[in-house]
Scaffold this active site. Sequence first.
Site, PDB file in Angstrom:
ATOM      1  N   ARG A 196       1.808   4.676 -52.873  1.00 25.62           N
ATOM      2  CA  ARG A 196       1.243   5.377 -51.513  1.00 25.62           C
ATOM      3  C   ARG A 196       2.400   6.428 -51.203  1.00 25.62           C
ATOM      4  O   ARG A 196       3.171   5.816 -50.980  1.00 25.62           O
ATOM      5  CB  ARG A 196      -0.097   4.835 -50.356  1.00 25.62           C
TER       6      ARG A 196
ATOM      7  N   SER B 286     -23.658  -6.988 -50.729  1.00 32.01           N
ATOM      8  CA  SER B 286     -23.137  -5.874 -50.906  1.00 32.01           C
ATOM      9  C   SER B 286     -23.028  -5.405 -52.774  1.00 32.01           C
ATOM     10  O   SER B 286     -22.684  -5.705 -53.289  1.00 32.01           O
ATOM     11  CB  SER B 286     -21.691  -6.612 -50.103  1.00 32.01           C
TER      12      SER B 286
ATOM     13  N   SER C 143     -17.344   7.786 -51.359  1.00 30.15           N
ATOM     14  CA  SER C 143     -16.378   8.772 -50.912  1.00 30.15           C
ATOM     15  C   SER C 143     -15.370   8.692 -52.669  1.00 30.15           C
ATOM     16  O   SER C 143     -14.414  10.024 -51.937  1.00 30.15           O
ATOM     17  CB  SER C 143     -15.301   8.403 -49.414  1.00 30.15           C
TER      18      SER C 143
ATOM     19  N   HIS D 103     -19.754   9.700 -44.694  1.00 26.38           N
ATOM     20  CA  HIS D 103     -19.199  10.675 -45.420  1.00 26.38           C
ATOM     21  C   HIS D 103     -20.208  11.737 -46.035  1.00 26.38           C
ATOM     22  O   HIS D 103     -20.316  12.839 -45.927  1.00 26.38           O
ATOM     23  CB  HIS D 103     -18.776  10.542 -46.923  1.00 26.38           C
TER      24      HIS D 103
ATOM     25  N   LYS E 236     -14.813  12.420 -39.877  1.00 25.64           N
ATOM     26  CA  LYS E 236     -15.175  14.099 -41.357  1.00 25.64           C
ATOM     27  C   LYS E 236     -15.622  14.846 -40.787  1.00 25.64           C
ATOM     28  O   LYS E 236     -15.075  15.321 -39.557  1.00 25.64           O
ATOM     29  CB  LYS E 236     -15.779  12.725 -41.906  1.00 25.64           C
TER      30      LYS E 236
ATOM     31  N   THR F  46      -8.303  -1.881 -26.663  1.00 26.88           N
ATOM     32  CA  THR F  46      -9.338  -0.539 -26.031  1.00 26.88           C
ATOM     33  C   THR F  46      -9.511   0.687 -26.302  1.00 26.88           C
ATOM     34  O   THR F  46      -9.583   1.226 -27.883  1.00 26.88           O
ATOM     35  CB  THR F  46      -7.455   0.278 -25.738  1.00 26.88           C
TER      36      THR F  46
ATOM     37  N   THR G 125      -7.030   2.237 -55.549  1.00 23.98           N
ATOM     38  CA  THR G 125      -7.958   2.766 -54.464  1.00 23.98           C
ATOM     39  C   THR G 125      -8.918   2.997 -55.611  1.00 23.98           C
ATOM     40  O   THR G 125     -10.061   3.220 -54.937  1.00 23.98           O
ATOM     41  CB  THR G 125      -7.296   4.027 -54.481  1.00 23.98           C
TER      42      THR G 125
END
Length: 403
Positions: free
Chosen positions: A21, A136, A188, A216, A247, A277, A362
């Site tokens: 990457r 899933s 995506s 998306h 997006k 936070t 990916t």
Amino acid sequence: MSVLNILEEKLAETKKQGRFREFLNLERGVQDKPWATSHGQQGERRLNVWCSNDYLAMSHHPKVLLATTDAVNRVGLGTCGARSISGTSVYHTELETLLASAYGKESALLFTTGFGANDATLSTLCDAIPDLIVFSDELNHASMIYGIRYSKAEKKIFRHNDVAHLAELLQAADPARPKLIAFESLYSMDGDFAPLAQIVALAEQYQALTYLDEIHSAGVYGERGLGYAEQLGLLDKITIIQGGFGKSYGAAGGYIAAPRSVVEAVRSWAPAFVFSTSSPAPVVAAALASFKYNLEHDTQRKHLLAIVDHLKTGLRAAGIPLVSADSHILPLLVGDPHRNKHISKVLLDEHDIYVQPVNAPTVPAGSERLRVTPTSAHSHADVETFLAALSRVWAVNDLRRAG
């Protein structure tokens, strides 16, 4: 061999496979244009960007910028605390109230990222609901996979968008056990829509909860830009809707809109939410301004969809193959990691066009692609320039053509 040498060897193998990457440093350029500025040895140049998720170009919209600077002047930058301590500003409260109202849900909750929204919500529900089975989709985002994987819940993976396979798994499950179906509306990397109506019908048949990632499609689809479920008239059929502002809305952060019991469980029990936070108030103010604007105006999404139609027509005419032509996400199929990286570099070096190559892991090996995402900041002239560059690169490199 030292531990660091082991890492070096693994990285070398990753580079050899074309899976390493790398990042191109860009500075965003002229407002309302899809330009980015690149700084290198030859000085500054402008690039036309075709892989941004800023689908509606809201990151540069005057209302969003003004809301951000007003909030900085009003409350400062960081909240410097978790939501339950000092991290809830008036912007957080207003946006959560608006999200719940817009989606027709009892409650809503903000997260610092969309990843965090999926991970925290799914892991919390999977652990909190006794004997839960999660169904899933195999191409669900990593944030959903990790939220489910590290919970106590049993999981069943159904083939991507395969309603028949999902039905088989549901039928085989114990009818008495609680069930949850987790899926995305728009995937995506492939750019394809889920068969929402069929999945919702199965959920009703087997009394399963539904968890829908709309990140998306939110902003782009539906009468008020609430996403694909709104476009199909199914908002009231979905138990939990997840989305984000990084997006189409041009800001940052994630959210869920859901029954009050779900939101209160996540707010109380999810470590990633409780101990994080909160998002800076000006970022939330930007998301609020963008969300409000797109509820009331469809100018950006109408122009975006016109640009998408223009580009699809040109790609078909040029015979450039697409993984899917369902949506505004248009993955151009290359099928080889090294050639994919090469043509991305040629487009950048010779045409001042930036499109990020997407390689394994990916996407599956052999399906490497250029993930093209038009925005409402692109013009029809930009489309023609892009098509001409793609046609030249495809011809010079003798890349596969659509049949």
